[in-house]
Write a protein that holds these residues in place. Structure first.
Motif, mmCIF file in Angstrom:
data_model
loop_
_atom_site.group_PDB
_atom_site.id
_atom_site.type_symbol
_atom_site.label_atom_id
_atom_site.label_comp_id
_atom_site.label_asym_id
_atom_site.label_seq_id
_atom_site.Cartn_x
_atom_site.Cartn_y
_atom_site.Cartn_z
ATOM 1 N N UNK A 7 1.927 15.601 -0.078
ATOM 2 C CA UNK A 7 1.890 14.850 -1.335
ATOM 3 C C UNK A 7 2.791 13.633 -1.287
ATOM 4 N N UNK A 8 3.976 13.823 -0.707
ATOM 5 C CA UNK A 8 4.889 12.685 -0.572
ATOM 6 C C UNK A 8 4.275 11.617 0.323
ATOM 7 N N UNK A 9 3.722 12.060 1.437
ATOM 8 C CA UNK A 9 3.086 11.111 2.347
ATOM 9 C C UNK A 9 1.933 10.407 1.662
ATOM 10 N N UNK A 10 1.186 11.182 0.844
ATOM 11 C CA UNK A 10 0.064 10.584 0.125
ATOM 12 C C UNK A 10 0.558 9.556 -0.878
ATOM 13 N N UNK A 11 1.731 9.824 -1.514
ATOM 14 C CA UNK A 11 2.286 8.860 -2.470
ATOM 15 C C UNK A 11 2.629 7.542 -1.789
ATOM 16 N N UNK A 12 3.221 7.649 -0.603
ATOM 17 C CA UNK A 12 3.543 6.434 0.157
ATOM 18 C C UNK A 12 2.277 5.654 0.485
ATOM 19 N N UNK A 13 1.261 6.393 0.935
ATOM 20 C CA UNK A 13 -0.003 5.741 1.287
ATOM 21 C C UNK A 13 -0.643 5.087 0.071
ATOM 22 N N UNK A 14 -0.525 5.762 -1.080
ATOM 23 C CA UNK A 14 -1.114 5.186 -2.303
ATOM 24 C C UNK A 14 -0.406 3.886 -2.682
ATOM 25 N N UNK A 15 0.929 3.832 -2.527
ATOM 26 C CA UNK A 15 1.670 2.602 -2.825
ATOM 27 C C UNK A 15 1.252 1.482 -1.883
ATOM 28 N N UNK A 16 1.139 1.836 -0.587
ATOM 29 C CA UNK A 16 0.729 0.840 0.405
ATOM 30 C C UNK A 16 -0.675 0.345 0.093
ATOM 31 N N UNK A 17 -1.536 1.275 -0.343
ATOM 32 C CA UNK A 17 -2.904 0.895 -0.682
ATOM 33 C C UNK A 17 -2.916 -0.036 -1.890
ATOM 34 N N UNK A 18 -2.045 0.266 -2.883
ATOM 35 C CA UNK A 18 -1.990 -0.587 -4.079
ATOM 36 C C UNK A 18 -1.545 -1.998 -3.715
ATOM 37 N N UNK A 19 -0.545 -2.106 -2.818
ATOM 38 C CA UNK A 19 -0.096 -3.419 -2.371
ATOM 39 C C UNK A 19 -1.204 -4.146 -1.636
ATOM 40 N N UNK A 20 -1.912 -3.412 -0.795
ATOM 41 C CA UNK A 20 -3.005 -4.032 -0.037
ATOM 42 C C UNK A 20 -4.090 -4.533 -0.980
ATOM 43 N N UNK A 21 -4.379 -3.742 -2.008
ATOM 44 C CA UNK A 21 -5.397 -4.154 -2.982
ATOM 45 C C UNK A 21 -4.948 -5.407 -3.733
ATOM 46 N N UNK A 22 -3.629 -5.461 -4.043
ATOM 47 C CA UNK A 22 -3.104 -6.656 -4.741
ATOM 48 C C UNK A 22 -3.261 -7.878 -3.846
ATOM 49 N N UNK A 23 -2.887 -7.738 -2.556
ATOM 50 C CA UNK A 23 -3.026 -8.860 -1.633
ATOM 51 C C UNK A 23 -4.491 -9.259 -1.488
ATOM 52 N N UNK A 24 -5.369 -8.288 -1.458
ATOM 53 C CA UNK A 24 -6.786 -8.580 -1.321
ATOM 54 C C UNK A 24 -7.288 -9.361 -2.533
ATOM 55 N N UNK A 25 -6.822 -8.945 -3.713
ATOM 56 C CA UNK A 25 -7.245 -9.634 -4.939
ATOM 57 C C UNK A 25 -6.769 -11.090 -4.912
ATOM 58 N N UNK A 26 -5.514 -11.285 -4.476
ATOM 59 C CA UNK A 26 -4.977 -12.655 -4.388
ATOM 60 C C UNK A 26 -5.777 -13.487 -3.402
ATOM 61 N N UNK A 27 -6.112 -12.876 -2.244
ATOM 62 C CA UNK A 27 -6.891 -13.575 -1.227
ATOM 63 C C UNK A 27 -8.270 -13.950 -1.761
ATOM 64 N N UNK A 28 -8.893 -13.004 -2.488
ATOM 65 C CA UNK A 28 -10.214 -13.291 -3.046
ATOM 66 C C UNK A 28 -10.156 -14.465 -4.017
ATOM 67 N N UNK A 29 -9.082 -14.537 -4.823
ATOM 68 C CA UNK A 29 -8.944 -15.632 -5.770
ATOM 69 C C UNK A 29 -8.806 -16.966 -5.016
ATOM 70 N N UNK A 30 -8.000 -16.962 -3.936
ATOM 71 C CA UNK A 30 -7.826 -18.172 -3.146
ATOM 72 C C UNK A 30 -9.159 -18.613 -2.555
ATOM 73 N N UNK A 31 -9.919 -17.671 -2.005
ATOM 74 C CA UNK A 31 -11.214 -18.009 -1.413
ATOM 75 C C UNK A 31 -12.144 -18.579 -2.465
ATOM 76 N N UNK A 32 -12.124 -17.986 -3.654
ATOM 77 C CA UNK A 32 -12.997 -18.471 -4.735
ATOM 78 C C UNK A 32 -12.622 -19.905 -5.102
ATOM 79 N N UNK A 33 -11.313 -20.200 -5.164
ATOM 80 C CA UNK A 33 -10.879 -21.558 -5.495
ATOM 81 C C UNK A 33 -11.301 -22.553 -4.438
ATOM 82 N N UNK A 34 -11.169 -22.173 -3.181
ATOM 83 C CA UNK A 34 -11.577 -23.052 -2.086
ATOM 84 C C UNK A 34 -13.063 -23.336 -2.166
ATOM 85 N N UNK A 35 -13.865 -22.269 -2.425
ATOM 86 C CA UNK A 35 -15.315 -22.450 -2.522
ATOM 87 C C UNK A 35 -15.670 -23.423 -3.631
#
Length: 471
Positions: free
Chosen positions: A418-446
Protein backbone atom coordinates in the motif's frame (compact mmCIF):
# COMPACT_ATOMS: atom_id res chain seq x y z
CA UNK A 1 -21.72 -54.51 6.58
CA UNK A 2 -20.88 -51.19 4.95
CA UNK A 3 -24.14 -49.28 5.37
CA UNK A 4 -26.57 -52.18 4.81
CA UNK A 5 -26.97 -55.66 6.33
CA UNK A 6 -27.89 -57.01 2.89
CA UNK A 7 -24.21 -56.84 1.95
CA UNK A 8 -23.51 -59.56 4.50
CA UNK A 9 -25.89 -62.02 2.85
CA UNK A 10 -24.46 -62.09 -0.67
CA UNK A 11 -20.83 -61.83 0.52
CA UNK A 12 -21.33 -64.84 2.83
CA UNK A 13 -22.91 -66.75 -0.05
CA UNK A 14 -19.91 -66.09 -2.30
CA UNK A 15 -17.51 -67.08 0.48
CA UNK A 16 -19.33 -70.39 0.89
CA UNK A 17 -19.71 -70.89 -2.87
CA UNK A 18 -15.96 -70.64 -3.47
CA UNK A 19 -14.91 -72.68 -0.42
CA UNK A 20 -13.35 -75.80 -1.96
CA UNK A 21 -10.52 -78.06 -0.73
CA UNK A 22 -8.14 -76.25 -3.08
CA UNK A 23 -9.04 -72.69 -2.11
CA UNK A 24 -8.09 -70.31 0.67
CA UNK A 25 -10.30 -67.24 0.86
CA UNK A 26 -9.34 -63.95 2.49
CA UNK A 27 -11.73 -61.05 2.85
CA UNK A 28 -10.47 -57.79 1.38
CA UNK A 29 -12.86 -55.80 3.56
CA UNK A 30 -15.73 -53.55 2.62
CA UNK A 31 -13.49 -50.59 1.71
CA UNK A 32 -11.14 -50.49 -1.25
CA UNK A 33 -7.50 -49.53 -0.81
CA UNK A 34 -6.25 -48.60 -4.31
CA UNK A 35 -2.66 -47.92 -3.30
CA UNK A 36 0.23 -49.39 -5.27
CA UNK A 37 1.42 -51.16 -2.11
CA UNK A 38 -1.92 -52.95 -1.63
CA UNK A 39 -2.12 -53.88 -5.32
CA UNK A 40 1.39 -55.29 -5.16
CA UNK A 41 0.52 -57.33 -2.08
CA UNK A 42 -2.57 -58.80 -3.79
CA UNK A 43 -0.56 -59.65 -6.91
CA UNK A 44 2.10 -61.33 -4.80
CA UNK A 45 -0.06 -63.31 -2.38
CA UNK A 46 -3.21 -64.29 -4.33
CA UNK A 47 -4.22 -66.08 -7.53
CA UNK A 48 -7.53 -64.34 -8.23
CA UNK A 49 -9.38 -61.23 -7.04
CA UNK A 50 -13.15 -61.76 -6.65
CA UNK A 51 -15.51 -58.80 -6.23
CA UNK A 52 -19.07 -59.62 -5.13
CA UNK A 53 -21.08 -56.46 -5.79
CA UNK A 54 -24.67 -55.25 -5.70
CA UNK A 55 -26.08 -51.96 -7.01
CA UNK A 56 -22.66 -50.46 -7.77
CA UNK A 57 -23.76 -48.56 -10.90
CA UNK A 58 -25.42 -45.64 -9.16
CA UNK A 59 -24.30 -41.99 -8.92
CA UNK A 60 -23.61 -41.94 -5.17
CA UNK A 61 -21.32 -44.97 -5.52
CA UNK A 62 -19.21 -43.39 -8.28
CA UNK A 63 -16.25 -42.47 -6.08
CA UNK A 64 -16.15 -46.01 -4.62
CA UNK A 65 -16.37 -47.51 -8.11
CA UNK A 66 -13.47 -45.33 -9.27
CA UNK A 67 -11.34 -46.51 -6.33
CA UNK A 68 -12.11 -50.13 -7.20
CA UNK A 69 -11.19 -49.44 -10.83
CA UNK A 70 -7.85 -47.93 -9.76
CA UNK A 71 -7.07 -51.06 -7.77
CA UNK A 72 -8.11 -53.47 -10.54
CA UNK A 73 -6.06 -51.58 -13.14
CA UNK A 74 -2.94 -52.31 -11.08
CA UNK A 75 -3.65 -56.02 -10.67
CA UNK A 76 -1.92 -58.62 -12.81
CA UNK A 77 -4.01 -61.58 -11.59
CA UNK A 78 -7.51 -62.55 -12.86
CA UNK A 79 -10.43 -60.47 -11.59
CA UNK A 80 -13.98 -61.86 -11.35
CA UNK A 81 -17.05 -59.70 -10.63
CA UNK A 82 -20.25 -61.35 -9.40
CA UNK A 83 -23.73 -59.84 -9.26
CA UNK A 84 -23.06 -56.19 -10.12
CA UNK A 85 -26.15 -54.15 -10.93
CA UNK A 86 -27.38 -50.75 -12.06
CA UNK A 87 -29.79 -48.77 -9.92
CA UNK A 88 -32.44 -46.60 -11.56
CA UNK A 89 -36.21 -46.36 -11.30
CA UNK A 90 -38.60 -49.22 -11.94
CA UNK A 91 -39.13 -47.82 -15.46
CA UNK A 92 -35.53 -48.88 -16.30
CA UNK A 93 -34.68 -45.40 -17.64
CA UNK A 94 -30.88 -45.18 -17.38
CA UNK A 95 -30.59 -41.46 -18.23
CA UNK A 96 -29.76 -40.81 -14.57
CA UNK A 97 -26.56 -42.82 -15.07
CA UNK A 98 -25.24 -40.67 -17.93
CA UNK A 99 -22.97 -38.57 -15.65
CA UNK A 100 -21.12 -41.70 -14.51
CA UNK A 101 -20.84 -43.46 -17.88
CA UNK A 102 -17.08 -42.88 -18.01
CA UNK A 103 -16.63 -44.45 -14.57
CA UNK A 104 -18.67 -47.53 -15.54
CA UNK A 105 -16.74 -47.88 -18.81
CA UNK A 106 -13.45 -47.62 -16.95
CA UNK A 107 -14.55 -50.28 -14.46
CA UNK A 108 -15.89 -52.70 -17.08
CA UNK A 109 -12.79 -52.28 -19.25
CA UNK A 110 -10.48 -52.93 -16.31
CA UNK A 111 -12.39 -56.06 -15.30
CA UNK A 112 -12.68 -57.52 -18.81
CA UNK A 113 -8.95 -57.16 -19.36
CA UNK A 114 -8.57 -59.73 -16.58
CA UNK A 115 -11.66 -61.97 -16.92
CA UNK A 116 -13.79 -63.76 -19.49
CA UNK A 117 -16.99 -61.90 -18.63
CA UNK A 118 -18.80 -59.78 -16.04
CA UNK A 119 -21.56 -61.39 -13.96
CA UNK A 120 -24.56 -59.05 -13.60
CA UNK A 121 -27.75 -59.33 -11.58
CA UNK A 122 -30.38 -58.95 -14.31
CA UNK A 123 -31.53 -57.93 -17.77
CA UNK A 124 -31.42 -54.18 -17.12
CA UNK A 125 -27.74 -54.20 -16.14
CA UNK A 126 -26.86 -56.47 -19.08
CA UNK A 127 -28.65 -54.12 -21.49
CA UNK A 128 -26.98 -51.09 -19.89
CA UNK A 129 -23.47 -52.53 -20.30
CA UNK A 130 -24.28 -53.69 -23.85
CA UNK A 131 -25.28 -50.11 -24.64
CA UNK A 132 -21.88 -48.92 -23.42
CA UNK A 133 -20.21 -51.30 -25.86
CA UNK A 134 -19.53 -54.34 -23.64
CA UNK A 135 -20.67 -57.74 -24.92
CA UNK A 136 -18.97 -60.15 -22.49
CA UNK A 137 -21.78 -59.96 -19.94
CA UNK A 138 -23.53 -62.89 -18.21
CA UNK A 139 -26.76 -62.62 -16.22
CA UNK A 140 -26.25 -64.64 -13.03
CA UNK A 141 -28.52 -62.85 -10.53
CA UNK A 142 -27.47 -62.30 -6.93
CA UNK A 143 -25.25 -64.93 -5.24
CA UNK A 144 -27.39 -64.72 -2.10
CA UNK A 145 -30.02 -66.94 -3.74
CA UNK A 146 -27.42 -69.73 -4.05
CA UNK A 147 -26.54 -70.03 -0.38
CA UNK A 148 -27.61 -73.69 -0.64
CA UNK A 149 -26.37 -74.27 -4.18
CA UNK A 150 -28.82 -75.81 -6.63
CA UNK A 151 -31.37 -76.66 -3.92
CA UNK A 152 -33.81 -74.28 -2.30
CA UNK A 153 -35.64 -74.68 1.03
CA UNK A 154 -39.26 -75.75 0.99
CA UNK A 155 -41.56 -72.93 1.99
CA UNK A 156 -43.83 -73.36 4.99
CA UNK A 157 -47.52 -72.61 4.89
CA UNK A 158 -48.20 -69.50 6.96
CA UNK A 159 -51.56 -70.80 8.13
CA UNK A 160 -54.48 -68.49 8.79
CA UNK A 161 -53.45 -64.87 9.16
CA UNK A 162 -54.55 -63.53 12.51
CA UNK A 163 -53.59 -60.66 14.84
CA UNK A 164 -51.07 -62.96 16.57
CA UNK A 165 -49.40 -64.09 13.29
CA UNK A 166 -45.65 -63.50 13.26
CA UNK A 167 -44.92 -60.97 10.50
CA UNK A 168 -41.46 -59.81 9.39
CA UNK A 169 -41.58 -56.40 7.71
CA UNK A 170 -38.71 -54.79 5.77
CA UNK A 171 -38.75 -51.28 4.31
CA UNK A 172 -36.39 -48.88 2.53
CA UNK A 173 -36.32 -45.15 3.37
CA UNK A 174 -35.46 -44.38 -0.27
CA UNK A 175 -38.80 -45.95 -1.27
CA UNK A 176 -40.69 -43.13 0.46
CA UNK A 177 -41.06 -41.06 -2.76
CA UNK A 178 -42.30 -44.12 -4.67
CA UNK A 179 -45.07 -45.48 -2.43
CA UNK A 180 -46.75 -45.18 0.93
CA UNK A 181 -44.22 -47.25 2.89
CA UNK A 182 -44.95 -45.26 6.03
CA UNK A 183 -48.63 -46.21 5.74
CA UNK A 184 -47.70 -49.86 5.13
CA UNK A 185 -45.57 -49.83 8.29
CA UNK A 186 -48.39 -48.25 10.30
CA UNK A 187 -50.93 -50.78 9.05
CA UNK A 188 -48.70 -53.72 9.99
CA UNK A 189 -47.95 -52.25 13.42
CA UNK A 190 -51.64 -51.65 14.15
CA UNK A 191 -52.92 -55.04 12.97
CA UNK A 192 -50.27 -57.57 14.06
CA UNK A 193 -49.09 -57.74 17.65
CA UNK A 194 -46.12 -59.95 16.66
CA UNK A 195 -44.77 -57.85 13.81
CA UNK A 196 -41.03 -57.10 13.67
CA UNK A 197 -39.61 -54.40 11.46
CA UNK A 198 -36.26 -55.70 10.21
CA UNK A 199 -34.37 -52.54 9.35
CA UNK A 200 -31.06 -52.98 7.54
CA UNK A 201 -29.24 -49.65 7.49
CA UNK A 202 -26.29 -48.80 9.72
CA UNK A 203 -28.13 -45.69 10.93
CA UNK A 204 -30.93 -47.96 12.21
CA UNK A 205 -28.39 -50.05 14.14
CA UNK A 206 -26.88 -46.90 15.65
CA UNK A 207 -30.36 -45.72 16.64
CA UNK A 208 -31.13 -49.01 18.40
CA UNK A 209 -27.76 -49.08 20.16
CA UNK A 210 -27.41 -45.43 21.16
CA UNK A 211 -30.97 -44.11 21.13
CA UNK A 212 -32.09 -40.55 20.41
CA UNK A 213 -34.07 -37.73 22.04
CA UNK A 214 -36.96 -37.64 19.56
CA UNK A 215 -39.59 -38.59 22.17
CA UNK A 216 -38.36 -36.00 24.66
CA UNK A 217 -38.18 -33.35 21.93
CA UNK A 218 -41.61 -34.22 20.56
CA UNK A 219 -40.28 -35.09 17.11
CA UNK A 220 -42.32 -37.57 15.11
CA UNK A 221 -41.94 -39.10 11.65
CA UNK A 222 -44.47 -41.34 9.95
CA UNK A 223 -41.65 -43.63 8.72
CA UNK A 224 -39.74 -45.54 11.43
CA UNK A 225 -36.59 -43.39 11.59
CA UNK A 226 -36.76 -42.22 15.23
CA UNK A 227 -37.45 -43.74 18.63
CA UNK A 228 -40.71 -41.78 18.76
CA UNK A 229 -42.21 -44.09 16.10
CA UNK A 230 -44.65 -46.70 17.51
CA UNK A 231 -42.57 -49.61 16.15
CA UNK A 232 -39.59 -48.42 18.21
CA UNK A 233 -41.70 -47.54 21.25
CA UNK A 234 -43.13 -51.07 21.23
CA UNK A 235 -39.65 -52.57 20.74
CA UNK A 236 -40.59 -54.19 17.44
CA UNK A 237 -37.47 -53.22 15.48
CA UNK A 238 -34.34 -55.27 14.81
CA UNK A 239 -31.22 -54.93 12.64
CA UNK A 240 -29.48 -58.13 11.46
CA UNK A 241 -25.77 -58.35 12.30
CA UNK A 242 -25.03 -61.76 10.77
CA UNK A 243 -26.59 -63.75 7.89
CA UNK A 244 -26.86 -67.02 9.79
CA UNK A 245 -28.63 -65.62 12.84
CA UNK A 246 -30.75 -63.44 10.53
CA UNK A 247 -31.98 -66.50 8.62
CA UNK A 248 -32.42 -68.52 11.82
CA UNK A 249 -34.61 -65.77 13.30
CA UNK A 250 -36.74 -65.43 10.17
CA UNK A 251 -37.45 -69.16 10.28
CA UNK A 252 -39.72 -68.39 13.24
CA UNK A 253 -41.99 -66.06 11.26
CA UNK A 254 -45.11 -66.92 9.27
CA UNK A 255 -44.67 -64.39 6.48
CA UNK A 256 -42.33 -61.61 5.34
CA UNK A 257 -42.82 -58.72 2.97
CA UNK A 258 -41.40 -55.31 2.10
CA UNK A 259 -39.13 -53.38 -0.21
CA UNK A 260 -35.79 -54.91 0.85
CA UNK A 261 -34.62 -57.50 -1.67
CA UNK A 262 -32.20 -59.19 0.73
CA UNK A 263 -34.62 -58.96 3.62
CA UNK A 264 -37.06 -61.05 1.59
CA UNK A 265 -34.37 -63.39 0.21
CA UNK A 266 -33.21 -64.06 3.79
CA UNK A 267 -36.79 -65.03 4.68
CA UNK A 268 -37.09 -67.33 1.65
CA UNK A 269 -33.78 -68.99 2.55
CA UNK A 270 -35.32 -69.60 6.00
CA UNK A 271 -38.32 -71.32 4.41
CA UNK A 272 -40.61 -68.39 5.21
CA UNK A 273 -42.79 -67.21 2.30
CA UNK A 274 -42.03 -63.62 1.31
CA UNK A 275 -43.24 -61.07 -1.24
CA UNK A 276 -41.12 -58.19 -2.53
CA UNK A 277 -42.66 -54.75 -2.93
CA UNK A 278 -40.56 -53.64 -5.91
CA UNK A 279 -39.79 -49.95 -6.07
CA UNK A 280 -36.70 -49.64 -8.29
CA UNK A 281 -34.62 -51.53 -10.85
CA UNK A 282 -32.30 -53.15 -8.29
CA UNK A 283 -35.24 -55.02 -6.75
CA UNK A 284 -37.30 -55.48 -9.91
CA UNK A 285 -34.63 -57.07 -12.12
CA UNK A 286 -33.81 -59.65 -9.43
CA UNK A 287 -37.51 -60.41 -8.97
CA UNK A 288 -37.85 -60.97 -12.71
CA UNK A 289 -34.71 -63.08 -13.03
CA UNK A 290 -35.45 -65.35 -10.06
CA UNK A 291 -39.25 -65.30 -10.51
CA UNK A 292 -39.62 -63.93 -7.00
CA UNK A 293 -43.24 -63.11 -6.10
CA UNK A 294 -43.53 -59.36 -6.12
CA UNK A 295 -45.91 -56.43 -6.40
CA UNK A 296 -45.13 -52.94 -7.66
CA UNK A 297 -45.02 -50.55 -4.71
CA UNK A 298 -46.71 -47.57 -6.43
CA UNK A 299 -49.79 -49.72 -7.02
CA UNK A 300 -50.23 -50.67 -3.37
CA UNK A 301 -52.40 -48.80 -0.85
CA UNK A 302 -51.25 -48.25 2.71
CA UNK A 303 -53.79 -50.78 3.96
CA UNK A 304 -52.12 -53.61 2.04
CA UNK A 305 -52.83 -56.83 3.88
CA UNK A 306 -50.11 -59.51 3.98
CA UNK A 307 -52.70 -62.28 3.54
CA UNK A 308 -53.64 -60.72 0.19
CA UNK A 309 -50.00 -60.59 -0.87
CA UNK A 310 -49.56 -64.25 0.01
CA UNK A 311 -52.80 -65.32 -1.68
CA UNK A 312 -51.70 -63.73 -4.95
CA UNK A 313 -48.11 -65.01 -4.77
CA UNK A 314 -46.91 -67.90 -6.94
CA UNK A 315 -43.65 -69.47 -5.79
CA UNK A 316 -43.65 -72.35 -8.29
CA UNK A 317 -41.55 -70.68 -11.01
CA UNK A 318 -38.98 -69.54 -8.46
CA UNK A 319 -38.57 -73.08 -7.16
CA UNK A 320 -38.74 -74.90 -10.50
CA UNK A 321 -36.18 -72.66 -12.21
CA UNK A 322 -33.67 -72.57 -9.36
CA UNK A 323 -31.56 -75.51 -10.50
CA UNK A 324 -31.20 -74.09 -14.03
CA UNK A 325 -30.24 -70.68 -12.66
CA UNK A 326 -27.59 -72.23 -10.44
CA UNK A 327 -26.21 -74.08 -13.48
CA UNK A 328 -25.84 -70.66 -15.12
CA UNK A 329 -23.91 -69.39 -12.11
CA UNK A 330 -21.67 -72.47 -12.14
CA UNK A 331 -21.03 -72.06 -15.88
CA UNK A 332 -20.03 -68.44 -15.29
CA UNK A 333 -17.56 -69.51 -12.59
CA UNK A 334 -16.17 -72.24 -14.86
CA UNK A 335 -15.70 -69.71 -17.66
CA UNK A 336 -13.63 -67.62 -15.27
CA UNK A 337 -11.62 -70.60 -13.93
CA UNK A 338 -13.26 -70.62 -10.50
CA UNK A 339 -14.35 -73.87 -8.83
CA UNK A 340 -17.48 -73.99 -6.66
CA UNK A 341 -18.08 -76.09 -3.57
CA UNK A 342 -21.15 -77.84 -5.00
CA UNK A 343 -19.45 -79.18 -8.13
CA UNK A 344 -15.84 -79.38 -6.88
CA UNK A 345 -16.08 -79.62 -3.10
CA UNK A 346 -18.21 -80.89 -0.22
CA UNK A 347 -21.31 -78.83 -0.95
CA UNK A 348 -20.43 -76.28 1.70
CA UNK A 349 -20.37 -78.80 4.58
CA UNK A 350 -16.98 -77.68 5.92
CA UNK A 351 -18.02 -74.03 5.65
CA UNK A 352 -21.23 -74.73 7.59
CA UNK A 353 -19.24 -76.67 10.20
CA UNK A 354 -16.86 -73.75 10.72
CA UNK A 355 -19.81 -71.37 11.03
CA UNK A 356 -21.47 -73.67 13.58
CA UNK A 357 -18.40 -73.33 15.81
CA UNK A 358 -18.69 -69.55 15.93
CA UNK A 359 -20.61 -67.49 18.47
CA UNK A 360 -22.56 -65.23 16.14
CA UNK A 361 -24.48 -62.12 17.21
CA UNK A 362 -28.28 -62.06 17.08
CA UNK A 363 -30.06 -59.15 15.48
CA UNK A 364 -29.63 -55.90 17.38
CA UNK A 365 -32.64 -54.85 19.45
CA UNK A 366 -33.62 -51.62 21.17
CA UNK A 367 -31.56 -50.57 24.19
CA UNK A 368 -34.01 -49.78 26.98
CA UNK A 369 -31.50 -47.77 29.00
CA UNK A 370 -30.64 -50.57 31.43
CA UNK A 371 -27.32 -52.39 31.50
CA UNK A 372 -27.52 -54.88 28.65
CA UNK A 373 -23.88 -55.88 28.88
CA UNK A 374 -22.79 -53.14 26.48
CA UNK A 375 -22.60 -50.21 28.92
CA UNK A 376 -18.83 -50.46 29.19
CA UNK A 377 -18.56 -50.41 25.39
CA UNK A 378 -20.92 -47.43 25.10
CA UNK A 379 -18.97 -45.40 27.65
CA UNK A 380 -15.62 -46.40 26.12
CA UNK A 381 -16.84 -45.58 22.63
CA UNK A 382 -18.13 -42.20 23.74
CA UNK A 383 -14.74 -41.47 25.35
CA UNK A 384 -12.99 -42.48 22.14
CA UNK A 385 -15.30 -40.31 20.06
CA UNK A 386 -14.75 -37.40 22.45
CA UNK A 387 -10.98 -37.90 22.28
CA UNK A 388 -11.14 -38.02 18.49
CA UNK A 389 -13.25 -34.86 18.48
CA UNK A 390 -10.72 -33.17 20.78
CA UNK A 391 -7.91 -34.14 18.43
CA UNK A 392 -9.83 -32.71 15.48
CA UNK A 393 -10.39 -29.52 17.46
CA UNK A 394 -6.67 -29.31 18.31
CA UNK A 395 -5.74 -29.79 14.66
CA UNK A 396 -8.28 -27.14 13.68
CA UNK A 397 -6.82 -24.72 16.26
CA UNK A 398 -3.30 -25.39 15.00
CA UNK A 399 -4.45 -24.88 11.44
CA UNK A 400 -6.25 -21.71 12.46
CA UNK A 401 -3.11 -20.40 14.20
CA UNK A 402 -1.07 -21.10 11.09
CA UNK A 403 -3.66 -19.30 8.99
CA UNK A 404 -3.62 -16.34 11.37
CA UNK A 405 0.16 -16.10 11.06
CA UNK A 406 -0.14 -16.18 7.30
CA UNK A 407 -2.87 -13.54 7.54
CA UNK A 408 -0.65 -11.25 9.66
CA UNK A 409 2.22 -11.71 7.22
CA UNK A 410 -0.14 -10.98 4.33
CA UNK A 411 -1.43 -7.86 6.08
CA UNK A 412 2.16 -6.61 6.58
CA UNK A 413 2.93 -7.33 2.97
CA UNK A 414 -0.26 -5.57 1.93
CA UNK A 415 0.66 -2.57 4.06
CA UNK A 416 4.08 -2.38 2.38
CA UNK A 417 2.45 -2.74 -0.98
CA UNK A 418 0.00 0.00 0.00
CA UNK A 419 2.82 2.37 0.82
CA UNK A 420 4.54 1.55 -2.44
CA UNK A 421 1.25 2.03 -4.24
CA UNK A 422 0.87 5.47 -2.59
CA UNK A 423 4.27 6.51 -3.89
CA UNK A 424 3.38 5.28 -7.35
CA UNK A 425 0.07 7.13 -7.24
CA UNK A 426 1.86 10.41 -6.37
CA UNK A 427 4.35 9.87 -9.18
CA UNK A 428 1.47 9.12 -11.53
CA UNK A 429 -0.33 12.31 -10.45
CA UNK A 430 2.80 14.36 -11.17
CA UNK A 431 3.20 12.68 -14.53
CA UNK A 432 -0.43 13.42 -15.38
CA UNK A 433 0.09 17.08 -14.40
CA UNK A 434 3.17 17.31 -16.64
CA UNK A 435 1.27 15.63 -19.45
CA UNK A 436 -1.58 18.12 -19.11
CA UNK A 437 0.89 21.03 -19.24
CA UNK A 438 2.57 19.52 -22.30
CA UNK A 439 -0.78 19.06 -24.03
CA UNK A 440 -1.63 22.72 -23.40
CA UNK A 441 1.72 23.81 -24.86
CA UNK A 442 1.18 21.65 -27.95
CA UNK A 443 -2.32 23.06 -28.39
CA UNK A 444 -0.95 26.63 -28.21
CA UNK A 445 1.75 25.87 -30.76
CA UNK A 446 -0.82 24.32 -33.11
CA UNK A 447 -2.99 27.42 -32.88
CA UNK A 448 -0.07 29.77 -33.65
CA UNK A 449 0.95 27.63 -36.61
CA UNK A 450 -2.59 27.73 -37.98
CA UNK A 451 -2.72 31.49 -37.60
CA UNK A 452 0.56 31.91 -39.47
CA UNK A 453 -0.01 29.27 -42.14
CA UNK A 454 -3.70 30.04 -42.78
CA UNK A 455 -3.35 33.22 -44.97
CA UNK A 456 -0.62 31.67 -47.10
CA UNK A 457 -2.77 28.60 -47.77
CA UNK A 458 -5.73 30.76 -48.79
CA UNK A 459 -3.58 32.66 -51.33
CA UNK A 460 -2.30 29.39 -52.85
CA UNK A 461 -5.83 28.01 -53.11
CA UNK A 462 -7.04 31.15 -54.97
CA UNK A 463 -4.20 30.88 -57.47
CA UNK A 464 -4.99 27.19 -58.01
CA UNK A 465 -8.63 28.00 -58.69
CA UNK A 466 -7.72 30.52 -61.38
CA UNK A 467 -5.45 28.03 -63.10
CA UNK A 468 -8.14 25.34 -63.16
CA UNK A 469 -10.70 27.74 -64.65
CA UNK A 470 -8.43 28.81 -67.53
CA UNK A 471 -7.85 25.27 -68.84
Amino acid sequence: MGTNSGNLLFSDSVHKLLSTPCSTITSNGIKTNPSAERAGQINEEYDVFVAPLANAFRPDFRASLDRLSRLIEQLTIPVVVLGVGAQVGADYDTDALLPMADSVKRFASAVLEKSASIGVRGELTASYLNGLGFRDVDIIGCPSMFLYGDTFPELREPGIFAPDSRIALNLSPDAIPVGDVAGIAAHAQQNFENVTYYAQNLVDAELLFWGDTSREAGHEDSFPLQLSHPLFRQEKVAVPLDPKTWIDELAGYDFAYGTRIHGNIAALLAGTPAVVLAHDSRTLELCRYFDLPHRMLPDLPARTRPEELYAEADFSSMLKGHRERFARMAAFLDKNDLENTYDHGDGGASFDARMAEQTLPPSLRLWDGHDDGNMRYRISRLREQQAAADRRIDRAIQKNDALNKRLVASEKKNAALGQHLGVLEKRLAKAETRLTTTEKKVTGINRRLLVRIGPALRRRLRRSSKNISSR
